[in-house]
Design an enzyme around this catalytic site. Structure first.
Site, mmCIF file in Angstrom:
data_model
loop_
_atom_site.group_PDB
_atom_site.id
_atom_site.type_symbol
_atom_site.label_atom_id
_atom_site.label_comp_id
_atom_site.label_asym_id
_atom_site.label_seq_id
_atom_site.Cartn_x
_atom_site.Cartn_y
_atom_site.Cartn_z
ATOM 1 C CB THR A 274 -92.131 -3.886 -9.536
ATOM 2 O OG1 THR A 274 -93.283 -3.531 -10.381
ATOM 3 C CG2 THR A 274 -91.708 -5.251 -10.212
ATOM 4 C CG ASP B 142 -92.683 -8.180 -13.677
ATOM 5 O OD1 ASP B 142 -92.488 -8.714 -14.895
ATOM 6 O OD2 ASP B 142 -93.265 -7.348 -13.708
ATOM 7 C CG ASP C 125 -95.302 -9.650 -17.721
ATOM 8 O OD1 ASP C 125 -95.056 -9.634 -18.957
ATOM 9 O OD2 ASP C 125 -95.529 -8.889 -17.240
#
Length: 246
Positions: A152, A205, A226
């Site tokens: 990620t 994210d 997130d």
């Protein structure tokens, strides 16, 4: 023996909680120290670029940033455009042309367009400023995801590692969402980084302020879950964080 085992497990759990609390306290102190260093006394200067900015900005940078963005565009070193007016038509190529370990501010102006590329600014590209035409006008986008055999951390559409990095008036997107799992759109590593009037659009994210001192001002983040993750001592001023439907 069972009682000893329970006591040992309890002691281990307590130690882990204390370590975690100590780490969180340390990070909170760093963020508070950065926050205190930023003065917000004069709100009449909101139209200036990062008014009353962090104390770690150099005198020269503070002087330049008190100029409005249109004036900054006139003192650019490189122009990026999709038409014939630019020095380059690819953002990465323009960044590669910037000097390494620069002791003075180097400005790249990115004109209105959609730039489909992964942009990575190396740690040797210091004191670099990217200024553009607005969150809805200059857009950097790509669709890398963790399903492409990437961590990620390495899926960012835009990643900056150089110290003293400043970006103004642009949008960053990662268009893999929502089908390919968590990805990063904007990752910032460099110390003394400023992100001003920028927009990030993502599914999960989206923003990764990885480490060091960072300041986000009038920043717009759109995500589902997130939203922000990282270990930076980051301060957010006059920012909007918006939840979108997944």
């Amino acid at each position: 023996m069972a009682m000893i085992g329970v006591m040992e497990d309890s002691k281990l759990h307590e130690d882990m909680e204390n370590d975690m609390l100590g780490d969180l306290t340390s990070r909170a102190r760093e963020a508070l120290a950065l926050f205190i260093s930023i003065s917000l006394r004069d709100n009449t200067e909101l139209n200036l670029v990062v008014p009353n900015g962090p104390s770690w900005l150099s005198h020269v940078d503070k002087k330049d940033l008190y100029l409005n963005d249109e004036t900054l565009k006139k003192i650019t070193d490189i122009l990026v455009a999709k038409d014939v007016t630019g020095n380059y038509n690819i953002v990465n190529v323009a960044i590669a042309a910037a000097p390494q370990h620069s002791q003075k501010r180097f400005v790249i102006y990115i004109k209105t367009s959609i730039y489909v590329e992964i942009v990575v600014i190396g740690n040797m590209k210091s004191n670099l400023t990217l200024i553009a035409d607005g969150q809805d006008s200059t857009i950097i986008t790509f669709n890398l995801s963790s399903s492409n055999s990437k961590r990620t951390f390495n899926t960012a559409t835009f990643a900056s590692n150089g110290d003293g990095f400043i970006r103004v008036d642009m949008c960053f997107r990662n268009t893999t969402w929502p089908v390919k799992g968590p990805v990063v759109t904007l990752r910032v590593n460099g110390d003394m980084s400023i992100i001003y009037r920028c927009r990030v659009e993502e599914y999960q994210d989206a923003l990764y302020p990885h480490k060091n001192r960072q300041c986000y001002r009038e920043y717009f983040l759109m995500d589902t879950v997130d939203f922000i993750c990282g270990n930076a001592a980051a301060v957010f001023q006059f920012c909007q964080i918006v939840h979108m439907d997944g």
